[in-house]
Design a protein around this motif. Structure first.
Motif, PDB file in Angstrom:
ATOM      1  N   ASN A 189       0.864  -1.179   0.000  1.00 36.95           N
ATOM      2  CA  ASN A 189       0.000   0.000   0.000  1.00 36.95           C
ATOM      3  C   ASN A 189       0.903   1.232   0.000  1.00 36.95           C
ATOM      4  N   ALA A 244       0.271   4.376   0.069  1.00 39.43           N
ATOM      5  CA  ALA A 244      -0.234   5.585   0.730  1.00 39.43           C
ATOM      6  C   ALA A 244       0.566   5.847   2.001  1.00 39.43           C
ATOM      7  N   THR A 296       1.952   9.481  -2.041  1.00 41.59           N
ATOM      8  CA  THR A 296       2.233   8.129  -2.502  1.00 41.59           C
ATOM      9  C   THR A 296       3.734   7.921  -2.498  1.00 41.59           C
ATOM     10  N   GLU A 335       0.282  14.460  -2.466  1.00 43.25           N
ATOM     11  CA  GLU A 335      -1.025  14.654  -3.088  1.00 43.25           C
ATOM     12  C   GLU A 335      -1.727  15.832  -2.424  1.00 43.25           C
TER      13      GLU A 335
END
Length: 140
Positions: A61, A63, A85, A123
């Motif tokens: 993952n 994130a 990310t 982000e």
């Protein structure tokens, strides 16, 4: 505050604070640790060993969340919260660019194959605790 002023303040915080908290996801829960960060035009890089659990977590993952800037004074420190990310970057150029002799505790020099970087592409970037102002978001 204009986006240009906000960006300048974010860059100042990132430039003046190397130690921060990196949170990744482990078993659907946050997993946080202190890391050293380098900033290149709002992209963050943090050195790590290729054989650590954070690499496995990011492969599952990508994130991540980063907190930087909250240090000496405590409650009055302005800091940034970055959600983004992460990818693994094994660039020889990057490894030489950011090599520090203190890394000798963990690596056998900048050519060590276990020496890699996590590259964090923001982000969202929020600046918090800025002289009593509400949190502000830098639009990327």
């Amino acid at each position: 505050m204009s986006q240009q002023d906000l960006r300048k303040e974010v860059v100042d915080i990132l430039s003046n604070h190397r130690t921060g908290v990196l949170s990744s996801v482990e078993n659907n829960k946050p997993h946080s640790r202190y890391m050293t960060f380098y900033n290149e035009d709002l992209t963050l890089f943090t050195p790590t060993k290729a054989d650590t659990e954070k690499i496995e977590e990011i492969e599952k993952n990508p994130a991540v969340s980063v907190l930087l800037g909250y240090e000496d004074k405590g409650q009055s420190d302005t800091y940034v919260e970055i959600a983004g990310t992460s990818t693994i970057n094994n660039s020889e150029q990057l490894k030489k660019q950011f090599w520090d002799e203190s890394f000798n505790k963990w690596f056998d020099g900048p050519e060590d194959p276990n020496y890699v970087f996590l590259q964090i592409q923001p982000e969202t970037v929020r600046i918090l605790n800025n002289q009593g102002e509400p949190p502000q978001e830098l639009h990327l």
